[in-house]
Design a protein around this motif. Structure first.
Motif, PDB file in Angstrom:
ATOM      1  N   VAL A 170     -14.824  -7.240  46.289  1.00  0.00           N
ATOM      2  CA  VAL A 170     -16.221  -6.923  46.593  1.00  0.00           C
ATOM      3  C   VAL A 170     -16.269  -5.478  47.080  1.00  0.00           C
ATOM      4  CG1 VAL A 170     -18.244  -7.482  47.984  1.00  0.00           C
ATOM      5  CG2 VAL A 170     -16.757  -9.325  47.141  1.00  0.00           C
ATOM      6  N   ALA A 171     -16.768  -4.587  46.224  1.00  0.00           N
ATOM      7  CA  ALA A 171     -16.872  -3.171  46.568  1.00  0.00           C
ATOM      8  C   ALA A 171     -18.230  -2.912  47.210  1.00  0.00           C
ATOM      9  CB  ALA A 171     -16.711  -2.307  45.317  1.00  0.00           C
ATOM     10  N   GLY A 172     -18.192  -2.294  48.379  1.00  0.00           N
ATOM     11  CA  GLY A 172     -19.411  -2.131  49.171  1.00  0.00           C
ATOM     12  C   GLY A 172     -19.637  -3.321  50.082  1.00  0.00           C
ATOM     13  N   ALA A 173     -18.538  -3.932  50.529  1.00  0.00           N
ATOM     14  CA  ALA A 173     -18.621  -5.193  51.269  1.00  0.00           C
ATOM     15  C   ALA A 173     -19.229  -5.052  52.659  1.00  0.00           C
ATOM     16  CB  ALA A 173     -17.231  -5.828  51.383  1.00  0.00           C
ATOM     17  N   SER A 174     -19.291  -3.843  53.199  1.00  0.00           N
ATOM     18  CA  SER A 174     -19.859  -3.692  54.545  1.00  0.00           C
ATOM     19  C   SER A 174     -21.366  -3.474  54.518  1.00  0.00           C
ATOM     20  CB  SER A 174     -19.185  -2.531  55.282  1.00  0.00           C
ATOM     21  OG  SER A 174     -19.457  -1.302  54.626  1.00  0.00           O
ATOM     22  N   GLY A 175     -21.947  -3.344  53.323  1.00  0.00           N
ATOM     23  CA  GLY A 175     -23.385  -3.133  53.213  1.00  0.00           C
ATOM     24  C   GLY A 175     -24.170  -4.435  53.276  1.00  0.00           C
ATOM     25  N   TYR A 176     -25.481  -4.305  53.183  1.00  0.00           N
ATOM     26  CA  TYR A 176     -26.363  -5.467  53.303  1.00  0.00           C
ATOM     27  C   TYR A 176     -26.009  -6.541  52.286  1.00  0.00           C
ATOM     28  CZ  TYR A 176     -30.577  -8.345  53.079  1.00  0.00           C
ATOM     29  OH  TYR A 176     -31.440  -9.413  53.060  1.00  0.00           O
TER      30      TYR A 176
ATOM     31  N   LEU B 194     -13.609  -4.177  49.700  1.00  0.00           N
ATOM     32  CA  LEU B 194     -13.411  -2.735  49.569  1.00  0.00           C
ATOM     33  C   LEU B 194     -14.470  -2.034  50.397  1.00  0.00           C
ATOM     34  CD1 LEU B 194     -12.374  -0.065  48.405  1.00  0.00           C
ATOM     35  CD2 LEU B 194     -13.663  -0.541  46.315  1.00  0.00           C
ATOM     36  N   VAL B 195     -14.023  -1.308  51.424  1.00  0.00           N
ATOM     37  CA  VAL B 195     -14.945  -0.643  52.342  1.00  0.00           C
ATOM     38  C   VAL B 195     -14.388   0.719  52.732  1.00  0.00           C
ATOM     39  CG1 VAL B 195     -15.904  -2.772  53.311  1.00  0.00           C
ATOM     40  CG2 VAL B 195     -13.873  -1.773  54.328  1.00  0.00           C
ATOM     41  N   ARG B 196     -15.267   1.557  53.196  1.00  0.00           N
ATOM     42  CA  ARG B 196     -14.849   2.853  53.715  1.00  0.00           C
ATOM     43  C   ARG B 196     -14.490   2.758  55.196  1.00  0.00           C
ATOM     44  NH1 ARG B 196     -19.065   7.765  53.314  1.00  0.00           N
ATOM     45  NH2 ARG B 196     -20.162   6.341  54.698  1.00  0.00           N
ATOM     46  N   THR B 197     -15.217   1.881  55.931  1.00  0.00           N
ATOM     47  CA  THR B 197     -15.020   1.748  57.379  1.00  0.00           C
ATOM     48  C   THR B 197     -14.824   0.274  57.720  1.00  0.00           C
ATOM     49  OG1 THR B 197     -16.560   3.617  57.658  1.00  0.00           O
ATOM     50  CG2 THR B 197     -15.956   2.385  59.640  1.00  0.00           C
ATOM     51  N   PRO B 198     -13.574  -0.201  57.768  1.00  0.00           N
ATOM     52  CA  PRO B 198     -13.320  -1.627  57.991  1.00  0.00           C
ATOM     53  C   PRO B 198     -13.923  -2.174  59.276  1.00  0.00           C
ATOM     54  CG  PRO B 198     -11.322  -0.526  57.233  1.00  0.00           C
ATOM     55  CD  PRO B 198     -12.326   0.554  57.511  1.00  0.00           C
ATOM     56  N   GLU B 199     -14.045  -1.342  60.302  1.00  0.00           N
ATOM     57  CA  GLU B 199     -14.556  -1.809  61.588  1.00  0.00           C
ATOM     58  C   GLU B 199     -15.962  -2.394  61.479  1.00  0.00           C
ATOM     59  OE1 GLU B 199     -13.317   1.262  61.028  1.00  0.00           O
ATOM     60  OE2 GLU B 199     -11.339   0.962  61.936  1.00  0.00           O
ATOM     61  N   LYS B 200     -16.728  -1.945  60.493  1.00  0.00           N
ATOM     62  CA  LYS B 200     -18.103  -2.426  60.351  1.00  0.00           C
ATOM     63  C   LYS B 200     -18.163  -3.913  60.016  1.00  0.00           C
ATOM     64  CE  LYS B 200     -20.394   1.865  58.886  1.00  0.00           C
ATOM     65  NZ  LYS B 200     -21.179   2.491  57.806  1.00  0.00           N
ATOM     66  N   LEU B 201     -17.102  -4.437  59.430  1.00  0.00           N
ATOM     67  CA  LEU B 201     -17.111  -5.836  59.011  1.00  0.00           C
ATOM     68  C   LEU B 201     -17.160  -6.801  60.189  1.00  0.00           C
ATOM     69  CD1 LEU B 201     -14.386  -5.699  56.209  1.00  0.00           C
ATOM     70  CD2 LEU B 201     -16.871  -5.612  55.919  1.00  0.00           C
ATOM     71  N   ALA B 202     -16.810  -6.324  61.367  1.00  0.00           N
ATOM     72  CA  ALA B 202     -16.678  -7.211  62.529  1.00  0.00           C
ATOM     73  C   ALA B 202     -17.983  -7.437  63.279  1.00  0.00           C
ATOM     74  CB  ALA B 202     -15.636  -6.649  63.493  1.00  0.00           C
ATOM     75  N   SER B 203     -19.034  -6.703  62.930  1.00  0.00           N
ATOM     76  CA  SER B 203     -20.289  -6.846  63.664  1.00  0.00           C
ATOM     77  C   SER B 203     -21.445  -7.102  62.702  1.00  0.00           C
ATOM     78  CB  SER B 203     -20.574  -5.597  64.492  1.00  0.00           C
ATOM     79  OG  SER B 203     -20.600  -4.443  63.663  1.00  0.00           O
ATOM     80  N   GLU B 204     -22.485  -7.738  63.218  1.00  0.00           N
ATOM     81  CA  GLU B 204     -23.676  -8.009  62.421  1.00  0.00           C
ATOM     82  C   GLU B 204     -24.321  -6.701  61.977  1.00  0.00           C
ATOM     83  OE1 GLU B 204     -27.052 -11.219  63.197  1.00  0.00           O
ATOM     84  OE2 GLU B 204     -27.500  -9.377  64.313  1.00  0.00           O
ATOM     85  N   GLY B 205     -24.888  -6.698  60.790  1.00  0.00           N
ATOM     86  CA  GLY B 205     -25.557  -5.515  60.285  1.00  0.00           C
ATOM     87  C   GLY B 205     -26.942  -5.333  60.891  1.00  0.00           C
ATOM     88  N   PRO B 206     -27.582  -4.196  60.653  1.00  0.00           N
ATOM     89  CA  PRO B 206     -28.875  -3.893  61.273  1.00  0.00           C
ATOM     90  C   PRO B 206     -30.023  -4.760  60.774  1.00  0.00           C
ATOM     91  CG  PRO B 206     -28.283  -2.201  59.675  1.00  0.00           C
ATOM     92  CD  PRO B 206     -27.078  -3.062  59.842  1.00  0.00           C
ATOM     93  N   ASN B 207     -29.844  -5.424  59.624  1.00  0.00           N
ATOM     94  CA  ASN B 207     -30.895  -6.285  59.083  1.00  0.00           C
ATOM     95  C   ASN B 207     -30.456  -7.748  59.062  1.00  0.00           C
ATOM     96  OD1 ASN B 207     -33.198  -4.455  58.152  1.00  0.00           O
ATOM     97  ND2 ASN B 207     -31.393  -3.428  57.318  1.00  0.00           N
TER      98      ASN B 207
ATOM     99  N   ILE C 242     -18.402 -10.283  58.644  1.00  0.00           N
ATOM    100  CA  ILE C 242     -17.558 -11.024  57.694  1.00  0.00           C
ATOM    101  C   ILE C 242     -16.065 -10.767  57.893  1.00  0.00           C
ATOM    102  CG2 ILE C 242     -19.356 -11.169  55.927  1.00  0.00           C
ATOM    103  CD1 ILE C 242     -17.869  -8.898  54.439  1.00  0.00           C
ATOM    104  N   ALA C 243     -15.706 -10.105  58.983  1.00  0.00           N
ATOM    105  CA  ALA C 243     -14.283  -9.806  59.211  1.00  0.00           C
ATOM    106  C   ALA C 243     -13.428 -11.072  59.207  1.00  0.00           C
ATOM    107  CB  ALA C 243     -14.110  -9.051  60.521  1.00  0.00           C
TER     108      ALA C 243
ATOM    109  N   PHE D 106      -9.420  -3.622  51.732  1.00  0.00           N
ATOM    110  CA  PHE D 106      -8.898  -2.451  51.038  1.00  0.00           C
ATOM    111  C   PHE D 106      -9.780  -1.271  51.430  1.00  0.00           C
ATOM    112  CE2 PHE D 106      -8.243   0.628  47.743  1.00  0.00           C
ATOM    113  CZ  PHE D 106      -6.956   0.424  47.261  1.00  0.00           C
ATOM    114  N   THR D 107      -9.177  -0.265  52.047  1.00  0.00           N
ATOM    115  CA  THR D 107      -9.940   0.890  52.500  1.00  0.00           C
ATOM    116  C   THR D 107      -9.964   1.970  51.416  1.00  0.00           C
ATOM    117  OG1 THR D 107      -9.284   0.441  54.792  1.00  0.00           O
ATOM    118  CG2 THR D 107     -10.188   2.628  54.312  1.00  0.00           C
ATOM    119  N   GLY D 108     -11.161   2.338  50.997  1.00  0.00           N
ATOM    120  CA  GLY D 108     -11.311   3.360  49.970  1.00  0.00           C
ATOM    121  C   GLY D 108     -12.664   4.033  50.104  1.00  0.00           C
ATOM    122  N   ASP D 109     -12.776   5.205  49.520  1.00  0.00           N
ATOM    123  CA  ASP D 109     -13.992   6.002  49.615  1.00  0.00           C
ATOM    124  C   ASP D 109     -14.372   6.454  48.207  1.00  0.00           C
ATOM    125  OD1 ASP D 109     -15.940   7.978  50.004  1.00  0.00           O
ATOM    126  OD2 ASP D 109     -15.024   8.680  51.857  1.00  0.00           O
ATOM    127  N   ALA D 110     -15.597   6.146  47.800  1.00  0.00           N
ATOM    128  CA  ALA D 110     -16.040   6.486  46.444  1.00  0.00           C
ATOM    129  C   ALA D 110     -16.015   7.980  46.175  1.00  0.00           C
ATOM    130  CB  ALA D 110     -17.449   5.940  46.200  1.00  0.00           C
TER     131      ALA D 110
END
Length: 297
Positions: A6-12, A31-44, A49-50, A57-61
């Protein structure tokens, strides 16, 4: 057990898609740029999902070499990787087109069975908008690649409506045009089901337009956000020519911001209504956001 990237997994949308794949028995690589974001609820209100993803997999487009081997050992690639807000010296072409193209090349190298991509509904009417053109340039690459695929085309996410909610919180909403254009946005959980269905089905359905269960005018959408907040609606309509002029001027000094503005200006002129699906209601989403807002005070 099949494995999905899942690419862009930290987004909405990515969070809901990862959760839906997991619920259907897939092993999930995020696949995310910032793995830490997966551990907290998103703004919406999108879920953390951590704890449910199997690999990160850490990567940057923007660094296409960092995507190498992202698809190794994977059966399906799902991508909603894209530019969602202006960034300095970053364009939609770099991320939505070339970033996804690098991911596709990696998927081809590693023998991935199918590639699911999120593009835009009504794209054929917005090809002069940079972000839409970047999406569609990648869709053309995907179609030409020989990779089995499906392109899912939502009208808009509830998170997009979350921006209207944020403006309503200020007590005053500025809206381009008369606000009578219509949209049926879709909740991330409902859209995730469509995306995973597309991954699991055969190759018969390659282009999937989809929207949520209810259609509103932009005026109705914003009024609903004000009402959820217990505020009297206060909307100021701005003539389209003002938006066009602002876009023209912005293009000279901030192309990234102009690209986002161009999409907003274009959408303000169009009805964006696709075949309806799902059970989540926008009014409930706004009420949940209002309740979250109240607890922060």
């Amino acid at each position: 057990m099949k494995k999905v990237l899942v690419a862009g997994a930290s987004g909405y949308l990515g969070r809901y898609v990862a959760s839906e794949f997991k619920a259907r028995g897939f092993s999930v690589r995020a696949l995310v740029r910032t793995p830490e974001k997966l551990a907290s609820e998103g703004p919406n209100l999108e879920p953390a999902i951590a704890d449910i993803v199997d690999e990160v997999f850490t990567g940057d487009a923007t660094d296409r070499a960092s995507l190498k081997n992202a698809s190794r050992g994977v059966d399906i690639v799902f991508s909603c990787m894209g530019l969602t807000k202006p960034q300095d010296n970053v364009t939609s072409e770099e991320i939505d087109h070339l970033g996804n193209k690098a991911l596709l090349e990696d998927a081809l190298l590693h023998g991935v069975e199918k590639f699911i991509y999120i593009s835009v509904y009504n794209a054929e009417n917005m090809l002069d908008v940079d972000v839409v053109k970047a999406h569609e340039d990648f869709v053309a690459d995907l179609k030409a690649s020989g990779m089995p695929y499906a392109v899912v085309r939502p009208t808009g996410f509830f998170s997009d409506m979350g921006m209207f909610f944020s403006m309503a919180r200020s007590g005053h909403m500025f809206m381009l045009g008369d606000g009578e254009n219509r949209v049926n946005p879709i909740h991330g959980a409902d859209l995730a089901k469509v995306c995973v269905d597309a991954a699991e089905k055969g190759g018969d359905e390659k282009e999937i337009g989809v929207g949520g269960p209810d259609t509103f005018t932009f005026n109705e959408t914003v009024t609903m956000a004000f009402e959820a907040l217990g505020k009297k609606p206060w909307i100021t309509h701005i003539p389209m020519w003002v938006g066009d002029a602002a876009l023209f001027v912005t293009g000279f000094f901030n192309k990234g911001l102009a690209g986002v503005m161009s999409f907003a200006v274009t959408v303000s002129r169009l009805d964006t209504v696709a075949p309806a699906t799902g059970t989540h209601r926008l009014v409930d989403f706004f009420r949940d956001l209002a309740a979250k807002n109240a607890t922060k005070r």
